[in-house]
Design a protein around this motif. Structure first.
Motif, PDB file in Angstrom:
ATOM      1  N   ALA A  50       0.838  -1.200   0.000  1.00  0.00           N
ATOM      2  CA  ALA A  50       0.000   0.000   0.000  1.00  0.00           C
ATOM      3  C   ALA A  50       0.874   1.250   0.000  1.00  0.00           C
ATOM      4  CB  ALA A  50      -0.907   0.007   1.219  1.00  0.00           C
ATOM      5  N   ALA A  51       0.355   2.308  -0.615  1.00  0.00           N
ATOM      6  CA  ALA A  51       1.063   3.582  -0.601  1.00  0.00           C
ATOM      7  C   ALA A  51       1.153   4.125   0.816  1.00  0.00           C
ATOM      8  CB  ALA A  51       0.358   4.589  -1.515  1.00  0.00           C
ATOM      9  N   GLN A  52       0.071   4.001   1.586  1.00  0.00           N
ATOM     10  CA  GLN A  52       0.050   4.461   2.966  1.00  0.00           C
ATOM     11  C   GLN A  52      -0.922   3.575   3.744  1.00  0.00           C
ATOM     12  OE1 GLN A  52       1.904   6.941   4.487  1.00  0.00           O
ATOM     13  NE2 GLN A  52       1.038   6.038   6.332  1.00  0.00           N
ATOM     14  N   PRO A  53      -0.428   2.657   4.603  1.00  0.00           N
ATOM     15  CA  PRO A  53      -1.333   1.822   5.386  1.00  0.00           C
ATOM     16  C   PRO A  53      -2.283   2.671   6.241  1.00  0.00           C
ATOM     17  CG  PRO A  53       0.910   0.996   5.520  1.00  0.00           C
ATOM     18  CD  PRO A  53       0.981   2.335   4.850  1.00  0.00           C
ATOM     19  N   VAL A  54      -3.486   2.168   6.426  1.00  0.00           N
ATOM     20  CA  VAL A  54      -4.544   2.884   7.135  1.00  0.00           C
ATOM     21  C   VAL A  54      -4.724   2.276   8.522  1.00  0.00           C
ATOM     22  CG1 VAL A  54      -6.973   3.561   7.071  1.00  0.00           C
ATOM     23  CG2 VAL A  54      -5.677   3.347   4.929  1.00  0.00           C
ATOM     24  N   GLU A  55      -4.794   3.157   9.543  1.00  0.00           N
ATOM     25  CA  GLU A  55      -5.078   2.675  10.895  1.00  0.00           C
ATOM     26  C   GLU A  55      -6.556   2.289  10.994  1.00  0.00           C
ATOM     27  OE1 GLU A  55      -3.618   5.574  10.303  1.00  0.00           O
ATOM     28  OE2 GLU A  55      -1.616   5.462  11.182  1.00  0.00           O
ATOM     29  N   GLY A 253     -11.957  -0.485  -2.153  1.00  0.00           N
ATOM     30  CA  GLY A 253     -11.465   0.807  -1.690  1.00  0.00           C
ATOM     31  C   GLY A 253     -10.569   1.474  -2.719  1.00  0.00           C
ATOM     32  N   ILE A 254      -9.756   0.663  -3.424  1.00  0.00           N
ATOM     33  CA  ILE A 254      -8.946   1.207  -4.525  1.00  0.00           C
ATOM     34  C   ILE A 254      -9.855   1.733  -5.625  1.00  0.00           C
ATOM     35  CG2 ILE A 254      -7.313   0.589  -6.351  1.00  0.00           C
ATOM     36  CD1 ILE A 254      -6.052  -1.402  -4.439  1.00  0.00           C
ATOM     37  N   GLN A 255     -10.889   0.968  -5.951  1.00  0.00           N
ATOM     38  CA  GLN A 255     -11.819   1.372  -7.014  1.00  0.00           C
ATOM     39  C   GLN A 255     -12.495   2.702  -6.682  1.00  0.00           C
ATOM     40  OE1 GLN A 255     -14.938  -1.492  -7.672  1.00  0.00           O
ATOM     41  NE2 GLN A 255     -15.389  -0.748  -9.723  1.00  0.00           N
ATOM     42  N   LYS A 256     -12.808   2.919  -5.403  1.00  0.00           N
ATOM     43  CA  LYS A 256     -13.452   4.165  -4.968  1.00  0.00           C
ATOM     44  C   LYS A 256     -12.441   5.255  -4.611  1.00  0.00           C
ATOM     45  CE  LYS A 256     -17.812   2.910  -5.157  1.00  0.00           C
ATOM     46  NZ  LYS A 256     -18.793   3.613  -6.013  1.00  0.00           N
ATOM     47  N   GLN A 257     -11.142   4.936  -4.792  1.00  0.00           N
ATOM     48  CA  GLN A 257     -10.061   5.890  -4.549  1.00  0.00           C
ATOM     49  C   GLN A 257      -9.977   6.317  -3.083  1.00  0.00           C
ATOM     50  OE1 GLN A 257     -10.517   9.095  -7.378  1.00  0.00           O
ATOM     51  NE2 GLN A 257     -10.036   7.801  -9.129  1.00  0.00           N
ATOM     52  N   PHE A 258     -10.303   5.385  -2.178  1.00  0.00           N
ATOM     53  CA  PHE A 258     -10.101   5.650  -0.757  1.00  0.00           C
ATOM     54  C   PHE A 258      -8.629   5.492  -0.380  1.00  0.00           C
ATOM     55  CE2 PHE A 258     -14.646   3.967  -0.186  1.00  0.00           C
ATOM     56  CZ  PHE A 258     -15.177   5.221  -0.418  1.00  0.00           C
ATOM     57  N   TRP A 259      -7.927   4.596  -1.061  1.00  0.00           N
ATOM     58  CA  TRP A 259      -6.514   4.377  -0.846  1.00  0.00           C
ATOM     59  C   TRP A 259      -5.900   3.874  -2.143  1.00  0.00           C
ATOM     60  CZ3 TRP A 259      -9.844   2.123   2.994  1.00  0.00           C
ATOM     61  CH2 TRP A 259     -10.428   0.919   2.603  1.00  0.00           C
ATOM     62  N   SER A 260      -4.573   3.695  -2.138  1.00  0.00           N
ATOM     63  CA  SER A 260      -3.876   3.354  -3.375  1.00  0.00           C
ATOM     64  C   SER A 260      -2.682   2.469  -3.064  1.00  0.00           C
ATOM     65  CB  SER A 260      -3.423   4.617  -4.103  1.00  0.00           C
ATOM     66  OG  SER A 260      -2.613   4.310  -5.227  1.00  0.00           O
ATOM     67  N   GLY A 264       0.817   2.979  -8.021  1.00  0.00           N
ATOM     68  CA  GLY A 264       0.055   4.041  -8.648  1.00  0.00           C
ATOM     69  C   GLY A 264      -1.093   3.545  -9.511  1.00  0.00           C
ATOM     70  N   LYS A 265      -1.511   4.363 -10.463  1.00  0.00           N
ATOM     71  CA  LYS A 265      -2.710   4.125 -11.252  1.00  0.00           C
ATOM     72  C   LYS A 265      -2.628   2.834 -12.069  1.00  0.00           C
ATOM     73  CE  LYS A 265      -5.886   6.418 -14.457  1.00  0.00           C
ATOM     74  NZ  LYS A 265      -6.107   5.223 -15.289  1.00  0.00           N
ATOM     75  N   GLU A 266      -1.486   2.532 -12.645  1.00  0.00           N
ATOM     76  CA  GLU A 266      -1.372   1.345 -13.486  1.00  0.00           C
ATOM     77  C   GLU A 266      -1.638   0.069 -12.687  1.00  0.00           C
ATOM     78  OE1 GLU A 266       1.897  -0.889 -16.391  1.00  0.00           O
ATOM     79  OE2 GLU A 266       2.320   1.103 -15.537  1.00  0.00           O
ATOM     80  N   VAL A 267      -1.020  -0.042 -11.532  1.00  0.00           N
ATOM     81  CA  VAL A 267      -1.232  -1.220 -10.679  1.00  0.00           C
ATOM     82  C   VAL A 267      -2.666  -1.240 -10.151  1.00  0.00           C
ATOM     83  CG1 VAL A 267      -0.509  -2.394  -8.573  1.00  0.00           C
ATOM     84  CG2 VAL A 267       1.194  -1.337 -10.070  1.00  0.00           C
ATOM     85  N   ASN A 268      -3.176  -0.080  -9.769  1.00  0.00           N
ATOM     86  CA  ASN A 268      -4.545  -0.005  -9.269  1.00  0.00           C
ATOM     87  C   ASN A 268      -5.547  -0.489 -10.320  1.00  0.00           C
ATOM     88  OD1 ASN A 268      -3.515   1.067  -6.931  1.00  0.00           O
ATOM     89  ND2 ASN A 268      -4.072   3.181  -7.412  1.00  0.00           N
ATOM     90  N   ASP A 269      -5.372  -0.013 -11.550  1.00  0.00           N
ATOM     91  CA  ASP A 269      -6.299  -0.404 -12.620  1.00  0.00           C
ATOM     92  C   ASP A 269      -6.240  -1.902 -12.892  1.00  0.00           C
ATOM     93  OD1 ASP A 269      -7.024   2.225 -12.840  1.00  0.00           O
ATOM     94  OD2 ASP A 269      -5.799   2.648 -14.611  1.00  0.00           O
TER      95      ASP A 269
END
Length: 460
Positions: A50-55, A253-260, A264-269
């Motif tokens: 993850a780009a930034q893990p979420v608590e 969550g990636i699809q809704k752009q809550f996190w990434s 980046g975009k290529e891996v997310n897609d």
């Protein structure tokens, strides 16, 4: 003894299908081992970082079924599913690498221990070390994860097979249960439910047994039996469902752009595309692993090739060719009416051979209209007419038309929403004994058509 020798191959064949369980029966105490991975564990571990893990905080992920374990004579006081759902969820969150789990299930214990530490530090600062740093604050969560195990359905599928002959027998039985979990992510800033995912997992139980009971000679009875039962652990199935829910929550969550992800975009897609494809397959699968296809086309064009087999007054009956074109109009999911024209040859060898044409109208009923593989039945009426002079195969000679009725069965497999491949067999009853120019006995002529075809579905 001959009976015993005959029994040995049967028993070997029966248990080879379950040899992994039968030939690894526990005979000794085993040491502790690391817990097994479920089917979804590797999918969770293989996620990109993850780009930034979420608590996240999990207060409770509990058994909401209220169901007790079923036995043959009722139920016990043991619950049907594990009560450690919160622990399993925290482990899945930790394994994913996308979340930082914060202890909230036993917050009272944590608060008590921190109070002890704080009081001890105050005494230490006061008496020995004035520069002792204070106790750092607790982390707070940006997300709350809620939900639980909401159903445990038993015996959604049961079945088996068995046979017994001359004292020798065997049977195989199976049962399938299902566990369902819901997981939702809640924003701690405003209480909004950001996403909810729903996952179900089947649980399989199998039993195989064989027995032999026979008097081999006077006052000598031989009796033997063996078997094996294999049950999928409910705890492992629950772990699998929770891990799949965490995986799906991350992707949605990636699809809704809550996190990434870090990629980046290529891996997310790529992650989202793979997930959508898998979800479409899951959503098109019915309860009993039957694939369904959503079809809204109202018209069908089809072409078929096959053979014709007559049953008439001649003794020689050979296979002739068959070719058909048809158009169908659908009225609802189950029923359609189709018009079909066919050209075929009735072949009785040297005795009679002729080419015919027919025009039919049929009503067709699909037994499983939304399944990928669907059987169908049809019936209707039509007319048949000869195309050649039976005395000269090359001479065109349209004969007298005859009325007939037909009925048939078939099986169609849908390659896509618009294309289906079918296999069919049809019985045609002609209300005359003059079809092949020979009148003998009291029975009318009839013939069989069978073949394969392709249907194309479209809208006008």
């Amino acid at each position: 003894m001959k009976i015993i020798y005959k029994a040995i191959p049967f028993l070997v064949t029966l248990f080879l299908s379950s040899c992994s369980a039968y030939f690894n029966q526990p005979m000794f105490q085993e040491p502790s081992r690391t817990g097994e991975l479920s089917k979804s564990t590797n999918k969770l571990l293989d996620l990109p970082p993850a780009a930034q893990p979420v608590e996240v905080a999990v207060y409770n992920f509990s058994d909401q079924t209220g169901q007790y374990k079923a036995v043959e004579l009722g139920s016990t006081f043991s619950t049907a599913v594990s009560q450690g759902g919160t622990t399993m969820l925290i482990k899945a969150l930790e394994d994913s690498g996308w979340f930082i789990p914060i202890e909230r299930e036993n917050l009272n214990n944590l608060s008590t221990e921190r109070n002890i530490i704080r009081n001890t530090k105050q005494e230490y600062v006061k008496n020995l070390n004035p520069n002792e740093p204070p106790l750092p604050p607790l982390l707070y969560a940006g997300l709350l994860l809620e939900g639980g195990v909401i159903s445990y359905d038993t015996n959604i599928i049961t079945g088996g097979i068995g046979a017994r002959y001359f004292g020798l027998g065997g049977s195989a039985k199976y049962r399938q249960d299902r566990i369902t979990v819901y997981l939702r992510a809640v924003s701690t800033s405003n209480g909004e439910i950001l996403k909810t995912v729903y996952v179900s997992k089947t649980i399989l139980s199998q039993a195989i047994d064989a027995s032999f009971f026979r008097f081999v000679k006077f006052q000598r009875l031989l009796e033997a039996e063996t078997g094996v039962t294999q049950n999928e652990p409910v705890q492992l199935a629950m772990k699998d469902a929770i891990e799949k829910a965490v995986h799906d929550l991350i992707i949605e969550g990636i699809q809704k752009q809550f996190w990434s992800s870090q990629g980046g975009k290529e891996v997310n897609d790529q992650l989202v595309a793979e997930y959508i494809a898998e979800k479409e397959t899951d959503e098109s699968t019915l309860l009993f692993d039957r694939l369904q296809v959503g079809r809204d086309a109202q018209n069908t064009l089809g072409i078929s090739l096959g053979g014709n087999l007559p049953d008439n007054d001649y003794s020689t009956q050979e296979l002739g060719f068959l070719g058909s074109l048809e158009y169908g109009r659908h009225f609802g999911r189950f029923f359609n009416v189709n018009l079909k024209t066919s050209v075929f040859r009735i072949d009785n060898g040297r005795q009679y051979r002729n080419v015919f044409a027919s025009a039919d109208i049929n009503g067709q009923f699909a037994l499983l209209p939304n399944d990928k593989l669907t059987p169908f039945v049809y019936a209707g009426s039509g007319v048949i007419i000869s195309l050649l002079d039976p005395k000269n195969d090359n001479a065109f000679d349209t004969g007298e038309p005859f009325f007939k009725v037909q009925y048939g069965v078939g099986l169609e497999y849908f390659i896509s929403k618009k294309v289906g491949v079918k296999l069919f067999g049809e019985h045609n009853l002609v209300f005359t004994d003059k079809l092949e120019k020979a009148v003998q006995g009291k029975r009318n002529d009839f013939y069989f058509n069978f073949g394969v075809g392709v249907n194309y579905y479209f809208k006008l």
